[in-house]
Design an enzyme around this catalytic site. Structure first.
Site, PDB file in Angstrom:
ATOM      1  N   GLU A  88      44.674  52.907  30.556  1.00  0.00           N
ATOM      2  CA  GLU A  88      45.504  53.785  31.372  1.00  0.00           C
ATOM      3  C   GLU A  88      46.402  52.994  32.319  1.00  0.00           C
ATOM      4  O   GLU A  88      46.067  51.876  32.712  1.00  0.00           O
ATOM      5  CB  GLU A  88      44.599  54.715  32.193  1.00  0.00           C
ATOM      6  CG  GLU A  88      43.756  55.592  31.287  1.00  0.00           C
ATOM      7  CD  GLU A  88      42.777  56.487  32.034  1.00  0.00           C
ATOM      8  OE1 GLU A  88      42.238  57.389  31.399  1.00  0.00           O
ATOM      9  OE2 GLU A  88      42.558  56.290  33.234  1.00  0.00           O
ATOM     10  N   CYS A 129      35.775  46.906  31.876  1.00  0.00           N
ATOM     11  CA  CYS A 129      35.704  45.725  32.748  1.00  0.00           C
ATOM     12  C   CYS A 129      34.282  45.193  32.754  1.00  0.00           C
ATOM     13  O   CYS A 129      33.331  45.970  32.846  1.00  0.00           O
ATOM     14  CB  CYS A 129      36.127  46.089  34.168  1.00  0.00           C
ATOM     15  SG  CYS A 129      36.065  44.676  35.302  1.00  0.00           S
ATOM     16  N   GLU A 188      39.627  43.196  35.034  1.00  0.00           N
ATOM     17  CA  GLU A 188      39.749  42.112  36.002  1.00  0.00           C
ATOM     18  C   GLU A 188      40.765  41.102  35.440  1.00  0.00           C
ATOM     19  O   GLU A 188      40.473  40.379  34.489  1.00  0.00           O
ATOM     20  CB  GLU A 188      38.356  41.462  36.203  1.00  0.00           C
ATOM     21  CG  GLU A 188      38.348  40.143  36.935  1.00  0.00           C
ATOM     22  CD  GLU A 188      39.158  40.106  38.234  1.00  0.00           C
ATOM     23  OE1 GLU A 188      38.948  40.953  39.116  1.00  0.00           O
ATOM     24  OE2 GLU A 188      40.017  39.204  38.351  1.00  0.00           O
ATOM     25  N   CYS A 361      42.664  54.308  42.396  1.00  0.00           N
ATOM     26  CA  CYS A 361      41.833  53.119  42.214  1.00  0.00           C
ATOM     27  C   CYS A 361      40.401  53.520  41.909  1.00  0.00           C
ATOM     28  O   CYS A 361      39.846  54.377  42.579  1.00  0.00           O
ATOM     29  CB  CYS A 361      41.787  52.313  43.492  1.00  0.00           C
ATOM     30  SG  CYS A 361      43.365  51.757  44.017  1.00  0.00           S
TER      31      CYS A 361
HETATM   32  N1  SAH Z   1      39.492  44.223  38.919  1.00  0.00           N
HETATM   33  C1  SAH Z   1      40.452  44.049  39.926  1.00  0.00           C
HETATM   34  C2  SAH Z   1      41.635  44.992  39.822  1.00  0.00           C
HETATM   35  C3  SAH Z   1      41.348  46.419  39.425  1.00  0.00           C
HETATM   36  S1  SAH Z   1      40.495  47.395  40.577  1.00  0.00           S
HETATM   37  C4  SAH Z   1      39.813  44.141  41.309  1.00  0.00           C
HETATM   38  O1  SAH Z   1      38.664  44.550  41.398  1.00  0.00           O
HETATM   39  O2  SAH Z   1      40.453  43.773  42.267  1.00  0.00           O
HETATM   40  C5  SAH Z   1      41.729  47.797  41.779  1.00  0.00           C
HETATM   41  C6  SAH Z   1      41.185  48.096  43.161  1.00  0.00           C
HETATM   42  O3  SAH Z   1      40.510  49.362  43.190  1.00  0.00           O
HETATM   43  C7  SAH Z   1      40.166  47.080  43.629  1.00  0.00           C
HETATM   44  O4  SAH Z   1      40.409  46.699  44.955  1.00  0.00           O
HETATM   45  C8  SAH Z   1      38.896  47.847  43.501  1.00  0.00           C
HETATM   46  O5  SAH Z   1      37.896  47.299  44.271  1.00  0.00           O
HETATM   47  C9  SAH Z   1      39.308  49.237  43.914  1.00  0.00           C
HETATM   48  N2  SAH Z   1      38.362  50.291  43.564  1.00  0.00           N
HETATM   49  C10 SAH Z   1      37.485  50.318  42.554  1.00  0.00           C
HETATM   50  N3  SAH Z   1      36.774  51.455  42.565  1.00  0.00           N
HETATM   51  C11 SAH Z   1      37.212  52.175  43.624  1.00  0.00           C
HETATM   52  C12 SAH Z   1      36.891  53.467  44.166  1.00  0.00           C
HETATM   53  N4  SAH Z   1      35.974  54.239  43.615  1.00  0.00           N
HETATM   54  N5  SAH Z   1      37.548  53.878  45.254  1.00  0.00           N
HETATM   55  C13 SAH Z   1      38.523  53.110  45.818  1.00  0.00           C
HETATM   56  N6  SAH Z   1      38.870  51.907  45.353  1.00  0.00           N
HETATM   57  C14 SAH Z   1      38.231  51.436  44.269  1.00  0.00           C
HETATM   58 FE1  SF4 Z   2      36.213  45.596  37.395  1.00  0.00          FE
HETATM   59 FE2  SF4 Z   2      37.815  45.696  39.555  1.00  0.00          FE
HETATM   60 FE3  SF4 Z   2      36.309  47.821  38.823  1.00  0.00          FE
HETATM   61 FE4  SF4 Z   2      35.144  45.684  39.849  1.00  0.00          FE
HETATM   62  S1  SF4 Z   2      36.608  47.015  40.894  1.00  0.00           S
HETATM   63  S2  SF4 Z   2      34.464  46.811  38.040  1.00  0.00           S
HETATM   64  S3  SF4 Z   2      36.410  44.054  38.995  1.00  0.00           S
HETATM   65  S4  SF4 Z   2      37.984  46.923  37.675  1.00  0.00           S
END
Ligand code: SAH
Ligand code: SF4
Length: 375
Positions: A88, A129, A188, A361
């Site tokens: 997505e 991921c 990631e 996110c």
């Molecule tokens: N894997 C990378 C990029 C994708 S996640 C990383 O973790 O940085 C993008 C962002 O969304 C990251 O900062 C992640 O921690 C955040 N994220 C993941 N799950 C979330 C949630 N349930 N609520 C808010 N942010 C979240």
């Molecule tokens: Fe993967 Fe980023 Fe989600 Fe963590 S927050 S599981 S690194 S996509």
């Protein structure tokens, strides 16, 4: 499997073997990247013969669209890879004066009618991921495979076409396009380093997507070897670090990857990155009720980031039904923010765009997880 039309080396080798003149290769790239045409039939500057020839072994994009979910400020694209996996991307439309709108978790801002001034695309780098952060729905999907560089670029080419269809041309006649790309979708990025870097080269190239370096952000959960490679390769895009906790004990609980890459070692390599690039780091910090949002943690965050070139982005936790966490109260988010600001940190609270479309996110992949849970 067919090769993407924008694969320079494949086109070039075809150019040699089939006497495809260089100007035709240029025409193809121009159609895709500048005219934003992603269907062979629309590429009116290519001859019929050339289109027929290309149809045999090339596909314009490496992904097909299977669903679009629109809200006022966002559009979620659900793509299918050629081998049948779902990924997505999320288009975010920022309108004029947005910066000045107050943060509110309960009342999404109405933006219709205001002038569009910035278009950001949040893209995926992997199918699922492998990192498995506790609060993230993509993590719950598990890891299937890395996306190739062309699957990454296809997300942007597709979005550009849709922007053109939805908004038409700018007043000066030029085409609107994605201006900011953030690797904050599924996956990631630093665990798919080569494809991510190759896609960034295409994003930056003048004759391709022509994006500015400061308009591309890699977000990482803190993969130390990946950050070291960014330093060695002098990759000068923006770096966001998903910090989410100011000390190792809590971080390790929320992000099991922190066991392999502990906070002190991570901060050391971040300092090396800042020294090498002079780039400010964007620290992402998730606001989960009662877990990450206490005043004591805010003070610890101030101590951790004191003297560092930092910008903190507080991300209200996006709730989803398969996880137990709750979103912080707005007043706690404000208090947390004030403590950071008193500690001389610059702070923003992220507007949780895309919630309606389940594309905010940590919510990408939501539908797939929902299906699995109810099965
Ligand atoms: N894997 C990378 C990029 C994708 S996640 C990383 O973790 O940085 C993008 C962002 O969304 C990251 O900062 C992640 O921690 C955040 N994220 C993941 N799950 C979330 C949630 N349930 N609520 C808010 N942010 C979240
Ligand atoms: Fe993967 Fe980023 Fe989600 Fe963590 S927050 S599981 S690194 S996509």
């Amino acid at each position: 499997m067919k090769t993407p039309l924008f694969d320079t080396s494949a086109l070039q080798s075809r150019a040699t073997s089939h006497q495809l003149p260089p100007f035709k290769v240029k025409q193809i790239f121009f159609e895709l990247f500048k005219n934003q045409r992603i269907h062979r039939e629309e590429m009116t500057t290519l001859s019929k013969d050339l289109k027929a020839e290309l149809a045999q072994s090339f596909t314009p994009l490496s992904l097909s669209i299977i669903e679009t979910v629109k809200s006022d400020t966002t559009t979620k694209f659900v793509f299918q890879t050629l081998d049948g996996y779902i990924v997505e991307a999320m288009l975010m439309l920022h309108r004029q004066d947005e910066k000045y709108a107050p943060y509110s978790a309960t009342s999404p801002r109405k933006v219709a009618g205001r002038k569009l001034n910035r278009i950001t695309l949040c893209i995926s780098s992997q199918v699922g991921c492998p990192v498995n952060c506790l609060f993230c729905i993509t993590g719950k999907l598990g890891f299937t495979r890395n996306l190739s560089w062309d699957e990454i670029i296809s997300q942007i080419l597709y979005a550009n076409r849709r922007i053109q269809q939805q908004f038409g041309k700018k007043e000066d006649g030029s085409l609107r396009a994605v201006r900011n790309v953030v690797f904050m979708g599924m996956g990631e990025p630093l665990l798919n380093y080569d494809n991510v870097i190759q896609s960034i080269e295409i994003m930056l190239a003048q004759e391709r997507l022509s994006l500015g370096r400061r308009h591309i952000t890699i977000s990482t959960a803190g993969i130390i070897p990946g950050i070291k490679r960014l330093i060695a390769d002098k990759v000068q895009v923006k770096l966001a670090l998903s910090l989410h906790a100011p000390h190792q004990v809590l971080r390790e609980k929320l992000m099991p990857i922190a066991k392999a890459y502990p906070l002190p070692a991570l901060m050391e390599v971040i300092d090396e990155y800042v020294a090498a690039t002079d780039n400010r780091i964007f620290y992402e910090y998730i606001m989960i009720k009662g877990i990450t949002d206490t005043p004591a943690l805010a003070h610890e965050l101030v101590s951790l980031l004191a003297g560092r070139l930092a910008h903190v982005n507080l991300i209200p936790y996006n709730p989803n039904p398969v996880l137990d966490f709750l979103e912080s109260d707005v007043k706690n988010i404000q208090l947390f923010k004030q403590i950071l600001e008193k500690g001389w940190l610059t702070v923003t609270v992220r507007e949780s765009m895309g919630r309606e479309a389940k594309g905010a996110c940590g919510q990408l992949g939501w539908e797939n997880v929902k299906k699995r849970v109810s099965e």
